[in-house]
Design an enzyme around this catalytic site. Structure first.
Site, PDB file in Angstrom:
ATOM      1  N   LYS A 169      22.906  91.720 -19.160  1.00 28.62           N
ATOM      2  CA  LYS A 169      21.645  91.711 -19.700  1.00 28.62           C
ATOM      3  C   LYS A 169      20.801  92.799 -19.073  1.00 28.62           C
ATOM      4  O   LYS A 169      21.325  93.443 -18.217  1.00 28.62           O
ATOM      5  CB  LYS A 169      21.125  90.740 -18.379  1.00 28.62           C
TER       6      LYS A 169
ATOM      7  N   LYS B 272      21.987  76.079 -26.749  1.00 32.55           N
ATOM      8  CA  LYS B 272      21.834  75.786 -25.272  1.00 32.55           C
ATOM      9  C   LYS B 272      21.802  73.833 -25.330  1.00 32.55           C
ATOM     10  O   LYS B 272      21.367  73.836 -25.607  1.00 32.55           O
ATOM     11  CB  LYS B 272      20.907  77.022 -24.606  1.00 32.55           C
TER      12      LYS B 272
END
Length: 336
Positions: free
Chosen positions: A153, A250
């Protein structure tokens, strides 16, 4: 059909930080659907970015409890359309849809990958996520969890320098997720530097609605770009095909396995790479994702590896990234 709702709090092993938020706990909703002693389980986590709480999902579902419990359950796809017609949020639908598919598989005594005509002989290995932190903590996380693929990230002022430092400590494949934090110019400039550092692809570098910027990036970046926040529901796939090289689906955002299956098919028709990602779910949600693996190019399903108090048994992620599938049908879930 008997419905149960249960709020759980998952404790993370480390503070999890991305470009826009940090947290130490993850609230999650577990849904159970039971017919004749067979119980299917589904899960959806809360999400501040999408303004979803466990309480809001429970309220939506409770409002139609009687309709759910008297629904003549046959096929999960029909049940999913009923939930859509009831105008539930996709997060609430996801938990119910995952439970419906798990139940369906258990009723028919088949794991879902067999129901869908696929085999688990081949599947992609999940990445392990390294959240934003001081560099020494990011290195420590990598050393604590040696893994063949890391998702890193980013979204700081020193992103390339961070990757350079991490590369000193691992030969693993790196994937970068900037969570909408970069500009088009920054992405195009960073891409060759990151490619030289062994980065495989960039996930959602620009803001979700910056389609003009992404059109520049997809034609000028030397690394593939994968849509996440830009690809929420089925209708987004076609537009993403003109602006990305692949999509990250997702389940919580699109509304479960039912639409995810259609999104996978559409993406493949368009020549896009297909990834499914998680939202720090427990083994309940991850076991559902695992049923899709034979259809995927990439997967991010490391939720159980990031939490201290997993609440279920199901598909188990082994130390080398390989999986142990349970003998139980459906998604293979039993609650602890």
């Amino acid at each position: 059909m008997q419905l149960t709702l249960d709020k759980k709090v998952l404790e993370l092993k480390h503070t999890f930080s991305i470009s826009r938020e940090s947290h130490d706990f993850q609230n999650t909703l577990i849904v159970g659907l039971e017919i004749n002693g067979k119980v299917g389980f589904g899960e959806s986590t809360s999400n501040p970015y999408y303004k979803i709480t466990i309480e809001s999902m429970m309220a939506e579902i409770e409002a139609i409890r009687s309709e759910i419990e008297t629904f003549d359950f046959d096929r999960p796809e029909i049940f999913h359309q009923f939930l859509k017609d009831c105008q539930l949020s996709n997060f609430a639908i996801c938990a119910l849809d995952l439970a419906a598919w798990d139940l369906y598989g258990k009723i028919h005594d088949k794991p879902l990958y067999e129901v869908w005509g696929t085999s688990k002989d081949y599947y992609p290995i999940t990445n392990y996520t390294i959240g934003i932190a001081p560099i020494e903590k990011m290195v420590a996380k990598m050393k604590e969890m040696p893994w063949p693929i890391y998702k890193i990230k980013l979204g700081t002022d020193d992103d390339v320098a961070i990757v350079k430092e991490l590369r000193k400590h691992s030969d693993a494949i790196f994937r970068i997720d900037a969570n909408c934090a970069w500009s088009a110019e920054e992405t195009i400039q960073n891409a060759p530097l990151l490619k030289d550092l062994g980065v495989e692809f960039l996930e959602q570098p620009l803001k979700a609605d910056d389609w003009e910027g992404m059109e520049k990036v997809v034609h000028q970046s030397v690394l593939p770009v994968i849509a996440d926040e830009s690809c929420i529901v089925e209708e987004d796939v076609e537009k993403c095909g003109l602006h990305f090289n692949g999509i990250n689906i997702k389940l919580t955002k699109c509304g479960g396995l039912t639409p995810a299956l259609r999104m996978i098919e559409k993406a493949k028709q368009m020549g896009l790479k297909v990834m499914v990602g998680c939202m720090t779910e427990s083994t309940v949600g991850i076991s559902a994702i695992a049923q899709l693996l034979p259809q995927l190019d990439y997967v991010d399903m490391d939720g159980p590896l990031l939490i201290k108090n997993d609440i279920a048994e199901g598909v188990k992620i082994l130390q080398n990234g390989e999986l142990k599938f349970p003998e139980l049908a459906g998604s293979g879930i039993t609650m602890k």
